[in-house]
Structure formats: C-alpha cells, structure tokens
Design an enzyme around this catalytic site. Sequence first.
Site, PDB file in Angstrom:
ATOM      1  N   PRO A 252       0.836  -1.211   0.000  1.00  0.00           N
ATOM      2  CA  PRO A 252       0.000   0.000   0.000  1.00  0.00           C
ATOM      3  C   PRO A 252       0.863   1.250   0.000  1.00  0.00           C
ATOM      4  O   PRO A 252       1.929   1.280   0.621  1.00  0.00           O
ATOM      5  CB  PRO A 252      -0.791  -0.120   1.302  1.00  0.00           C
ATOM      6  N   CYS A 253       0.397   2.285  -0.705  1.00  0.00           N
ATOM      7  CA  CYS A 253       1.276   3.421  -0.981  1.00  0.00           C
ATOM      8  C   CYS A 253       0.980   4.656  -0.144  1.00  0.00           C
ATOM      9  O   CYS A 253       1.621   5.677  -0.328  1.00  0.00           O
ATOM     10  CB  CYS A 253       1.166   3.799  -2.466  1.00  0.00           C
ATOM     11  N   GLN A 254       0.035   4.590   0.814  1.00  0.00           N
ATOM     12  CA  GLN A 254      -0.316   5.815   1.533  1.00  0.00           C
ATOM     13  C   GLN A 254       0.884   6.434   2.246  1.00  0.00           C
ATOM     14  O   GLN A 254       1.022   7.647   2.321  1.00  0.00           O
ATOM     15  CB  GLN A 254      -1.421   5.535   2.564  1.00  0.00           C
TER      16      GLN A 254
ATOM     17  N   TYR B 257       3.915   6.327   1.301  1.00  0.00           N
ATOM     18  CA  TYR B 257       4.940   6.746   0.358  1.00  0.00           C
ATOM     19  C   TYR B 257       4.503   7.913  -0.508  1.00  0.00           C
ATOM     20  O   TYR B 257       5.318   8.686  -0.985  1.00  0.00           O
ATOM     21  CB  TYR B 257       5.322   5.574  -0.557  1.00  0.00           C
ATOM     22  N   SER B 258       3.195   8.019  -0.767  1.00  0.00           N
ATOM     23  CA  SER B 258       2.723   9.047  -1.681  1.00  0.00           C
ATOM     24  C   SER B 258       2.909  10.429  -1.073  1.00  0.00           C
ATOM     25  O   SER B 258       2.903  10.600   0.148  1.00  0.00           O
ATOM     26  CB  SER B 258       1.242   8.824  -2.015  1.00  0.00           C
TER      27      SER B 258
END
EC number: 2.1.1.37
Length: 512
Positions: free
Chosen positions: A133-135, A137-138
């Site tokens: 999941p990218c939350q 990292y974004s």
Amino acid sequence: MKTNSIHPVIDLFAGPGGLGEGFASLHHPTLPNNYAFKTAISIEKDVSSHQTLKLRHFYREFQSNAVPDDYYRYLENKITLEELYKRHPIESDHADHTAWLCTLGETPHEDVKKRIIEALNNQKKWVLVGGPPCQAYSLVGRSRMKGQENFENDPRHFLYREYLRILIDHKPPIFVMENVKGLISSKIQGRYVINDILRDLSNPASIIDSKSSDLEYKLYSLSQPGIMNSTGDPSDFVVKAEEYGIPQARHRIFILGIRSDIDIVPKILEKVNLRSTVSDAIGDLPKIRSGLSKGLDNNSTWLETLKEVTQQSWFKREKENGLASLAEHIEIVLESIEEHMLEKDSSTYLQPDHFMQWFHDERLKILLSHEARSHMKSDLQRYLFSSIFAQVYDISPKLSNFPKELLPAHKNITEGISGKKFSDRFRVQLSNTPSTTITSHISKDGHYYIHYDPSQCRSLTVREAARLQTFPDNYKFEGNRTSQYHQVGNAVPPLLANKIASIVFDILERME
C-alpha cells in the site's frame, strides 16, 4: 527453451486486480484460445476489492470463447451474484479459493506460505507481482500523516518486508514490484526509503534472519535498458504510462527482478508514436448530465441552475467583450443543452473502435457504472465555467482565472489564487491529451476530474475513470460507488500490465 505451459501469477496487495488482469489477458502465442498466464492466487484485504477480484477470477476460469451467458445476465441485473455462483459451483469455488481475503502482515506468515505453495503446485516458471500500500509513500499521504505521532513507525512503511519474506520462501524466478513515484523522495530517519528497498530486493535475506543468504536478484527498469543497482538513479525505475499507449499521465515505479542464476536480459517497454487521449478513451460513451445534490433534481431545475451564471455580474461584464468572450460560449452551450437535454445515467453500450478494441466485448449488452454523480449548485456552475474555459483556451483554469462570484468559500482560497496551494482545485480533463493521474481521491469529489464536455457539466463516472485506467468494459467493480471509484484509482492500468506481462513471458520462455 520454449514451452507450452501457462505460467502462474502470485498477486500480492492485489486491489481490484489491475496488475493481475494485465497478465491474465495476455494471449498465449502457441495455445489457441488460451492465455499465457493464470492468476494462481490474489491476496487483498479490502472486502469490496476482494469481491471484485473473485468475480474476475470466476470470469477467468472460462476460456475466452466460453464465458457463460449467466455472467452477462448478472451484469444486466437479470440474476444475482449469488445465483451466478450457484449455477457454476466448480468455477465459483475455485475463484473463492484463488481470490483470498487476507491481510498481509497480520495473517500468520506460515498460512500465507502454505497457500502460495499450494497455488504454485510445484511449477518453477512463475512470477510474483504486486506492491505494498502506498499511503505512507505518496506525497499526499505523507503530507496528511507527517504531523501524526509515530509516523515513521507506520506499519505501511514496512509492508514491503512481507514481499521480501515471500521472495525468500518461494524464490520466484521473476518479480514485478509496483509503487508510487513518491517513494523516490520518501525518507525515514533521514534515509531514502527507495535505497533501502532496492538493496533489500537485491538481497532479500539481508534484513531477515534466513538460511537463504545466497538468494539474490538483478534489478531492471522497464523503461531504461541495462541492469540497475542500489547506487543508481531510482528515477530510472519510473514508467510514464502515457508514453506506452495509456490515455493517462500516470507515473509509477516498476521494479523488475530476475533471480541472479538466470542469465537473461529483459526487454523494455516500447514507446508509442501517437499518445492516446481522454477523447480516445471515453469519447464514444453516452452523454449524460450531472445530478443536483440538494433539493429537486429534474431537467428544468438543473438547466435553471446553470442559467443562473448568466445573471452574475462577471458574466455581464464578460459579454461586453464581444463574440470571443467566455460569456458568448456559455450562451451557446446553454442553448445546446436546452435543445438536447441529457439523462443522468445511461446503460447504452456502443462498441468502441480504434485502439480501444481492448475494451470491447461483443457479448456485452449494457454499459456498466456510467452514472453521473450529483453536485452542489455552486459546483455545477464552476464546472460549467471550467469546462468552457478549457474548451476556449485549451488549458484547465486556475483559481486565479475564476470570477470572484464563482470562487469557493474555502479558508485557503487566497493561497490558491496566488498559486501557493491547490491553485488547480477544479481541473478539467482535456479531450486532446492523456488525462492526469486517476487516484483514489476521485472517490471523495470530482473537482480534479471534470469532464471536458460542458454540455454534460459533471465529473467523470466510474466507467470513464475505468476506461482511463484501461479496464475492459466487461470488468465489473463490486461495492458501492465510492468504493468503486477507490478501487479504480488505486489500480495498475491493465493494458500497461499486459505490456509488462509480454516482457515477463519472454523471459520465462527463454529460461532453461
């Protein structure tokens, strides 16, 4: 050494299945009516995404020319999902087993290991795909979370370690890891996360106590030739989707890993000469009007709401500028709307052409999820202004371009006008270019995804967002509309994944 086998795919953090769909839809060059890959297991924790995955796994249980009529009856709301699965119990049970509702990092690792061993069934040529999941990292996710306590200890920073454990356990010949571009600039305790991840993917046992210390991977970019290493430029791993025929400017990191004992150099994605545009992707879809979120919602009320713009002082001043003014264009559009009033939704399915044959299904009788959202009156007027501004000037307006009477009453509006913060709060998706990135934020409001046609005066529908993400028209998203938007925004474009699958298939076929 070429084989006639169909290669298994293990899909982690699968979402609604965009990456897996790209692999599963790659036709086998030597086996007619078969595909080159089959998803052996998809792992996803979100309930609605898992339901979407199971339905697609069910669909993929049939050969391309043998999908049952019952599947299309379900899409047409003639039978329920429960009835569909009940009529085809073998395929339904298999889909239920291969689409696994599971939270990696919480489910006991031995259970995950056992399920993957079972799914692979001793096959040696396979591929591991997916991304954490990218939350965390974004750029947007980090801006929201950086003020929270223990941000740097957020477990989403470290879910890629589950990926490492699976690499160590199963030693896939190839893996494809995807994540957001923001990963390049993400830091934890002053270190760039991407450098740690590249190092760990090269030698998965480096941070995990394991007997597999000799397991190593060579890392490759899909957009740049040659082997990469942990000291290179991480931006070389970025794939710009619009350069490869996707009607969307989606920039994501893709890391291709090949086990070090395999002496094969992969190909890279081939760029297209002519980029696909928003109009290419959604221009054939039926025109529909937006809805009104408060009060009476009918054609006359909707039209009167738009006409209120003509009574505002900015409009009268603008009209004094003559025929080239925005006011004149608005009047022309309003006259056209009055003559050809649209409905709020449409299930009429027109068979697409051009490169959009990718979307095509001749057995599909209705268009799925093409329903307009409802918007506040003030936002409708802003959408009308924005889309006409974009039509006239071929750019989406900034807040500084808006008349004062149309500006939203937000606390940071002054910063927006000056260009310091959210100056493009209302963004039109221009017809003659690829769209901006479709993200999960589309589930919250449509301000960043305004349709280019002012006569429709609305944000994009789920199906339009899915088209820009290159999901086939027969791909049904389960869950409510908000969840459907969220699933579409978080997915990998299947058409891009299909092109990546072709590269992976070539490697597997060249392996001894």
